[in-house]
Design a protein around this motif. Sequence first.
Motif, mmCIF file in Angstrom:
data_model
loop_
_atom_site.group_PDB
_atom_site.id
_atom_site.type_symbol
_atom_site.label_atom_id
_atom_site.label_comp_id
_atom_site.label_asym_id
_atom_site.label_seq_id
_atom_site.Cartn_x
_atom_site.Cartn_y
_atom_site.Cartn_z
ATOM 1 N N ALA A 178 0.592 -1.425 0.065
ATOM 2 C CA ALA A 178 0.154 0.088 -0.090
ATOM 3 C C ALA A 178 0.801 1.171 -0.181
ATOM 4 O O ALA A 178 0.253 2.491 -0.327
ATOM 5 C CB ALA A 178 -1.076 -0.154 1.147
ATOM 6 N N TRP A 179 2.163 1.313 0.517
ATOM 7 C CA TRP A 179 2.666 2.529 0.371
ATOM 8 C C TRP A 179 2.998 3.141 -1.143
ATOM 9 O O TRP A 179 2.908 4.498 -0.618
ATOM 10 C CB TRP A 179 4.293 2.185 0.854
ATOM 11 N N PRO A 180 3.091 2.803 -2.063
ATOM 12 C CA PRO A 180 3.032 3.582 -3.462
ATOM 13 C C PRO A 180 1.617 4.340 -3.316
ATOM 14 O O PRO A 180 1.623 5.339 -3.728
ATOM 15 C CB PRO A 180 3.023 2.294 -4.550
ATOM 16 N N LEU A 181 0.659 3.844 -2.791
ATOM 17 C CA LEU A 181 -0.637 4.368 -2.974
ATOM 18 C C LEU A 181 -0.679 5.648 -1.868
ATOM 19 O O LEU A 181 -1.103 6.515 -2.217
ATOM 20 C CB LEU A 181 -1.843 3.594 -2.516
ATOM 21 N N GLY A 182 0.002 5.471 -0.765
ATOM 22 C CA GLY A 182 0.186 6.689 0.041
ATOM 23 C C GLY A 182 0.983 7.730 -0.411
ATOM 24 O O GLY A 182 0.413 9.085 -0.367
ATOM 25 N N ALA A 183 2.185 7.377 -1.194
ATOM 26 C CA ALA A 183 2.830 8.245 -1.767
ATOM 27 C C ALA A 183 2.153 9.076 -3.065
ATOM 28 O O ALA A 183 2.215 10.280 -3.366
ATOM 29 C CB ALA A 183 4.097 7.708 -2.587
ATOM 30 N N PHE A 184 1.359 8.277 -3.930
ATOM 31 C CA PHE A 184 0.320 8.684 -4.737
ATOM 32 C C PHE A 184 -0.591 9.615 -4.259
ATOM 33 O O PHE A 184 -0.964 10.900 -4.851
ATOM 34 C CB PHE A 184 -0.266 7.512 -5.582
ATOM 35 N N ALA A 185 -1.179 9.093 -3.101
ATOM 36 C CA ALA A 185 -2.241 10.112 -2.640
ATOM 37 C C ALA A 185 -1.650 11.527 -2.075
ATOM 38 O O ALA A 185 -2.230 12.612 -2.540
ATOM 39 C CB ALA A 185 -3.050 9.263 -1.338
ATOM 40 N N LEU A 186 -0.508 11.562 -1.715
ATOM 41 C CA LEU A 186 0.248 12.562 -1.220
ATOM 42 C C LEU A 186 0.477 13.481 -2.351
ATOM 43 O O LEU A 186 0.281 14.845 -2.403
ATOM 44 C CB LEU A 186 1.620 12.374 -0.498
ATOM 45 N N LEU A 190 -0.943 17.493 -3.291
ATOM 46 C CA LEU A 190 -0.353 18.494 -3.643
ATOM 47 C C LEU A 190 -0.213 19.149 -4.871
ATOM 48 O O LEU A 190 -0.498 20.274 -5.234
ATOM 49 C CB LEU A 190 1.499 18.050 -3.371
ATOM 50 N N TYR A 191 -0.326 18.183 -6.001
ATOM 51 C CA TYR A 191 -0.730 18.465 -7.248
ATOM 52 C C TYR A 191 -2.163 19.285 -7.391
ATOM 53 O O TYR A 191 -2.250 20.400 -7.808
ATOM 54 C CB TYR A 191 -0.914 17.163 -8.122
ATOM 55 N N SER A 192 -3.255 18.844 -6.433
ATOM 56 C CA SER A 192 -4.502 19.487 -6.616
ATOM 57 C C SER A 192 -4.336 20.964 -5.996
ATOM 58 O O SER A 192 -4.843 21.947 -6.287
ATOM 59 C CB SER A 192 -5.587 18.691 -5.860
ATOM 60 N N PHE A 193 -3.717 20.988 -4.663
ATOM 61 C CA PHE A 193 -3.444 22.063 -3.936
ATOM 62 C C PHE A 193 -2.770 23.140 -4.808
ATOM 63 O O PHE A 193 -3.113 24.102 -4.993
ATOM 64 C CB PHE A 193 -2.787 21.730 -2.826
ATOM 65 N N ILE A 194 -1.915 22.911 -5.406
ATOM 66 C CA ILE A 194 -0.810 23.653 -6.417
ATOM 67 C C ILE A 194 -1.744 24.180 -7.446
ATOM 68 O O ILE A 194 -1.726 25.584 -7.723
ATOM 69 C CB ILE A 194 0.524 23.117 -6.816
ATOM 70 N N LEU A 195 -2.451 23.307 -8.015
ATOM 71 C CA LEU A 195 -3.147 23.649 -9.306
ATOM 72 C C LEU A 195 -4.354 24.807 -8.913
ATOM 73 O O LEU A 195 -4.584 25.973 -9.486
ATOM 74 C CB LEU A 195 -3.946 22.594 -9.954
#
Length: 491
Positions: A178-186, A190-195
């Motif tokens: 699951a850790w790749p999912l955690g990194a992806f969610a983060l 961040l992507y959404s926040f910056i946009l």
Amino acid sequence: MKKASSFEIVAARCWNLLNEGKPFTPIFVVGAFLLYRANQWGDIDFWRSAGLGLLLLLPLLAIYYRYDFPLFMRNYLWLPLVAALLIWEPGPLALYLFALGLFYFFTVYFWGTFYYHLRIGTSWWNFKRFWKLVLKNSDSTSGNAQEQMPKFLLLLLVWNHFYASFAEDGIGDWADRAWPLGAFALGLWLYSFILHANLFDWKPAENAPPTNNAVVPDKAPNDKVIVIVIDGMRKERFEEADAPFLKKLRAEGTEYAQMETVYPARTVVCFSSMFTGTYPREHGIKSNMVWKLGIKVESIFDSLRKVGKKGRLLGIAHLIDSMGDDVESVTAVMHNDVADRNIIERAKKIMSEQNPDLLVAQLIGVDQTGHSQGVLYDEYLQKIKEADRLVEQFVGWLEQRGMMSNTTLIVCADHGQADGIGGHGHLDEGERYVPFFLHGHAIRRGHRVDEKTSLISMAPTLAYLLGAPYPSHSRGPVLVEALQPHLRELS
């Protein structure tokens, strides 16, 4: 004309779960995934694996609930989907084809044809046009294909990956998987926040101070005020429409040529802002999906009660969610060709039996035509024409009964409409500025105000005209430019 029944009020709230984009996305993802695997419902292991996968999916669901990706920002939704395809196996193509088919069946046929036929009488062939409207729609609803498709495809891909992993290997080393999912969610957050921080810059400014540009006069300038809200009337389409009476009222009164609606430009939000005089962040109504019923602040109806006066809001059921008992509800389940006519007849009955000091009437035919058939077609102009004739008839009826002798008439829209399925919410072209004009003995004749103004000025202007205190959180300035010079008591 029938009032909205208790069943219709509840049904309207339930429908908003599928109509509003934020709740639709998780509902649709869960529904599509479970329907695709309906043959496994009897297997307890299926529910365990699907439940664990859904649990891991919650951060992504939360991010997509928080961030809308409105208008052109929808284009950026495809990049996270591409990233997910590079990280995880895509899984069965049939799942995504099923979801796409289900989405278009729901929006184009069930909603755009079956639902609208039963509710307002559109043609059984409405799907022939509605699929184009869904593809063009930029609204914050489930019918926004360009926003919903990349969202639900990504969510289904991730959920299916972890479902298959748990089904094949059990829980085991789930944290390592699951850790790749955690990194992806983060990264997605961040992507959404910056946009949104850098590109989402077209919302109207919300910096109006508390209303204080006019002193409430000792004697009210008006005995009555009548407000006709032609829901969803797009400004430049009004200019194109055959509407001689409304245009005559505008020419003989005062027009606000740059009257701006609020964000998000959804009907319940706009009405709440118009009749409280403040922004959604203060009155608490932020979409048509009202999770906590009732506005948080005073409305113009509360203000009128303080001075022994009465106001009524005549509108369809979902306005009850914000304005409560001040709403005289009308059923929205009727053929669109008779809806506004029935509303005007109900308005006459209210004026005859209750004689309120303030009447607000919501005409819905224009808005419903935009949603079901689009705003760039002749049917939309025809509905504006019909609204014009009905307002003329209503004003004539009021004049015959002596109810217009010291009355101001305000005609406006709550929001415009964009292309697609009458889109309104994100302030796309055609939504932001609305027709707005006042007419009556207290109003300047042949005057036009070109400065930008906001619909939040409605409530304090009504309070001024009727000699009531401003609602507690009123921020809009009184529209004193429209008043005859002897009626302006500037502080």
